[in-house]
Design a protein around this motif. Structure first.
Motif, PDB file in Angstrom:
ATOM      1  N   PHE A 219     -43.292 -33.333  -4.820  1.00  0.00           N
ATOM      2  CA  PHE A 219     -44.215 -32.728  -5.774  1.00  0.00           C
ATOM      3  C   PHE A 219     -43.535 -31.636  -6.592  1.00  0.00           C
ATOM      4  O   PHE A 219     -44.075 -31.194  -7.605  1.00  0.00           O
ATOM      5  CB  PHE A 219     -45.437 -32.144  -5.051  1.00  0.00           C
ATOM      6  CG  PHE A 219     -46.575 -33.104  -4.945  1.00  0.00           C
ATOM      7  CD1 PHE A 219     -47.425 -33.331  -6.017  1.00  0.00           C
ATOM      8  CD2 PHE A 219     -46.802 -33.802  -3.769  1.00  0.00           C
ATOM      9  CE1 PHE A 219     -48.477 -34.224  -5.929  1.00  0.00           C
ATOM     10  CE2 PHE A 219     -47.849 -34.696  -3.653  1.00  0.00           C
ATOM     11  CZ  PHE A 219     -48.690 -34.910  -4.739  1.00  0.00           C
ATOM     12  N   ILE A 220     -42.354 -31.189  -6.151  1.00  0.00           N
ATOM     13  CA  ILE A 220     -41.611 -30.189  -6.914  1.00  0.00           C
ATOM     14  C   ILE A 220     -40.977 -30.894  -8.113  1.00  0.00           C
ATOM     15  O   ILE A 220     -40.184 -31.826  -7.935  1.00  0.00           O
ATOM     16  CB  ILE A 220     -40.534 -29.532  -6.043  1.00  0.00           C
ATOM     17  CG1 ILE A 220     -41.186 -28.838  -4.836  1.00  0.00           C
ATOM     18  CG2 ILE A 220     -39.712 -28.535  -6.858  1.00  0.00           C
ATOM     19  CD1 ILE A 220     -40.185 -28.269  -3.844  1.00  0.00           C
ATOM     20  N   PRO A 221     -41.318 -30.512  -9.332  1.00  0.00           N
ATOM     21  CA  PRO A 221     -40.878 -31.254 -10.529  1.00  0.00           C
ATOM     22  C   PRO A 221     -39.377 -31.491 -10.584  1.00  0.00           C
ATOM     23  O   PRO A 221     -38.926 -32.593 -10.910  1.00  0.00           O
ATOM     24  CB  PRO A 221     -41.350 -30.362 -11.685  1.00  0.00           C
ATOM     25  CG  PRO A 221     -42.534 -29.622 -11.124  1.00  0.00           C
ATOM     26  CD  PRO A 221     -42.195 -29.379  -9.679  1.00  0.00           C
ATOM     27  N   GLU A 222     -38.584 -30.467 -10.266  1.00  0.00           N
ATOM     28  CA  GLU A 222     -37.131 -30.610 -10.354  1.00  0.00           C
ATOM     29  C   GLU A 222     -36.611 -31.652  -9.357  1.00  0.00           C
ATOM     30  O   GLU A 222     -35.756 -32.482  -9.702  1.00  0.00           O
ATOM     31  CB  GLU A 222     -36.445 -29.268 -10.114  1.00  0.00           C
ATOM     32  CG  GLU A 222     -36.691 -28.222 -11.192  1.00  0.00           C
ATOM     33  CD  GLU A 222     -38.052 -27.564 -11.079  1.00  0.00           C
ATOM     34  OE1 GLU A 222     -38.449 -26.849 -12.023  1.00  0.00           O
ATOM     35  OE2 GLU A 222     -38.728 -27.762 -10.036  1.00  0.00           O
ATOM     36  N   LEU A 223     -37.124 -31.603  -8.129  1.00  0.00           N
ATOM     37  CA  LEU A 223     -36.695 -32.565  -7.120  1.00  0.00           C
ATOM     38  C   LEU A 223     -37.188 -33.975  -7.454  1.00  0.00           C
ATOM     39  O   LEU A 223     -36.471 -34.959  -7.270  1.00  0.00           O
ATOM     40  CB  LEU A 223     -37.201 -32.145  -5.740  1.00  0.00           C
ATOM     41  CG  LEU A 223     -36.578 -30.881  -5.135  1.00  0.00           C
ATOM     42  CD1 LEU A 223     -37.204 -30.572  -3.790  1.00  0.00           C
ATOM     43  CD2 LEU A 223     -35.071 -31.057  -4.978  1.00  0.00           C
ATOM     44  N   ASN A 224     -38.422 -34.045  -7.944  1.00  0.00           N
ATOM     45  CA  ASN A 224     -38.976 -35.341  -8.328  1.00  0.00           C
ATOM     46  C   ASN A 224     -38.144 -35.977  -9.441  1.00  0.00           C
ATOM     47  O   ASN A 224     -37.819 -37.167  -9.395  1.00  0.00           O
ATOM     48  CB  ASN A 224     -40.426 -35.158  -8.780  1.00  0.00           C
ATOM     49  CG  ASN A 224     -41.113 -36.478  -9.077  1.00  0.00           C
ATOM     50  OD1 ASN A 224     -40.925 -37.066 -10.140  1.00  0.00           O
ATOM     51  ND2 ASN A 224     -41.918 -36.944  -8.143  1.00  0.00           N
ATOM     52  N   ARG A 225     -37.755 -35.151 -10.425  1.00  0.00           N
ATOM     53  CA  ARG A 225     -36.966 -35.655 -11.551  1.00  0.00           C
ATOM     54  C   ARG A 225     -35.589 -36.107 -11.073  1.00  0.00           C
ATOM     55  O   ARG A 225     -35.103 -37.177 -11.462  1.00  0.00           O
ATOM     56  CB  ARG A 225     -36.832 -34.562 -12.609  1.00  0.00           C
ATOM     57  CG  ARG A 225     -36.214 -35.038 -13.926  1.00  0.00           C
ATOM     58  CD  ARG A 225     -36.139 -33.902 -14.937  1.00  0.00           C
ATOM     59  NE  ARG A 225     -37.429 -33.253 -15.111  1.00  0.00           N
ATOM     60  CZ  ARG A 225     -37.726 -32.023 -14.693  1.00  0.00           C
ATOM     61  NH1 ARG A 225     -36.801 -31.291 -14.085  1.00  0.00           N
ATOM     62  NH2 ARG A 225     -38.913 -31.510 -14.880  1.00  0.00           N
TER      63      ARG A 225
END
Length: 268
Positions: A219-225
């Protein structure tokens, strides 16, 4: 009846699994035929049924490898029938992974079958049992992408290409997540036999929360990306473009409305 006899008696393929395969075959034909009025629904049913088939094969691979490694109780538990309802954690193994595909378009790994590890001797066997499941996802991804990396797409309808591309994305995400060395996931099961008893005891209490922790981190945008950038890079190496897998996801979510951009790509 002995455990060995019970194991031999429950190896026939379950009618439930055969029914799911039948749904996959029929809806796969519908996707290939590309009936415009039901294209999205056909993709949804085809990908979902194929995903459930891959989940059953994932758990079967764990069970079959355990059987040949010394756990003769596997057959008596019904794991060799490929029946999704026979698994010890049907909710974790089938329901939640399907739900995450529907809601998030991600192949989240499910729960493993119950294996009597004390019957198995040798660290390599324990590691192989854990690795067998995600390796089926790898194989499934290779099969789904074969028309792409073999450059054999001539005559393959665009909608079917999109469905295969999205199904391959699910298999790649499942393989990556399963192989993470996180307690509770198969990746940790691969390395666990090689850890000291002290480390295993320390990790054991947090194992039930490993899957939830991975899901929360996504759910963390940076990790998801970063995660999906890696998935897209693997798919590109297998000949699948981000456009194809993205359109597969768009058609899969047919309830969100028609994607005219992807539809134009099919017409071309």
């Amino acid at each position: 009846m002995s455990a060995a006899a019970r194991a031999r008696g429950q190896r026939g393929i379950s009618p439930v699994f055969l029914g799911i395969v039948a749904v996959m075959a029929v809806t796969g034909w519908a996707v290939w035929a590309d009936f415009a009025a039901t294209a999205g629904l056909a993709v949804f049913l085809f990908v979902t049924s194929a995903w459930i088939v891959s989940l059953c094969l994932h758990e079967y691979a764990h069970a079959r490898t355990a059987l040949h490694s010394g756990d003769i109780t596997i057959g008596a538990k019904g794991y060799l029938t490929l029946n999704p309802f026979a698994y010890t954690h049907a909710l974790l193994s089938i329901v939640l992974p399907v739900l995450f595909v529907i809601l998030g378009g991600i192949g989240l790994p499910g729960g493993a079958v119950f294996i009597e590890r004390q019957r198995i001797r040798g660290r390599w066997r324990h590691s192989l049992i854990s690795a067998a499941g995600p390796l089926t996802n790898v194989l499934f991804a290779v099969v789904c992408t074969a028309p792409f990396w073999l450059d054999a797409l001539d005559g393959v309808p665009g909608l079917f290409q999109y469905a295969l591309a999205f199904l391959a994305l699910l298999q790649v995400t499942a393989a990556i997540l399963n192989f993470l060395p996180v307690p509770g996931l198969d990746g940790y099961g691969v390395i666990e036999p090689w850890l000291s008893a002290r480390v295993r005891r320390a990790v054991e209490p947090i194992a039930p929360f490993g899957l939830l922790a991975v899901f929360a981190l996504l759910f963390i945008p940076e990790l998801n990306r970063a995660f999906f950038d890696g998935v897209d890079a693997i798919l590109r190496g297998l000949g699948v473009s981000e456009f194809q897998s993205g359109c597969g996801l768009e058609y899969y979510r047919f309830w969100e409305g028609e994607n005219t951009f992807c539809a134009a790509g099919i017409e071309q």
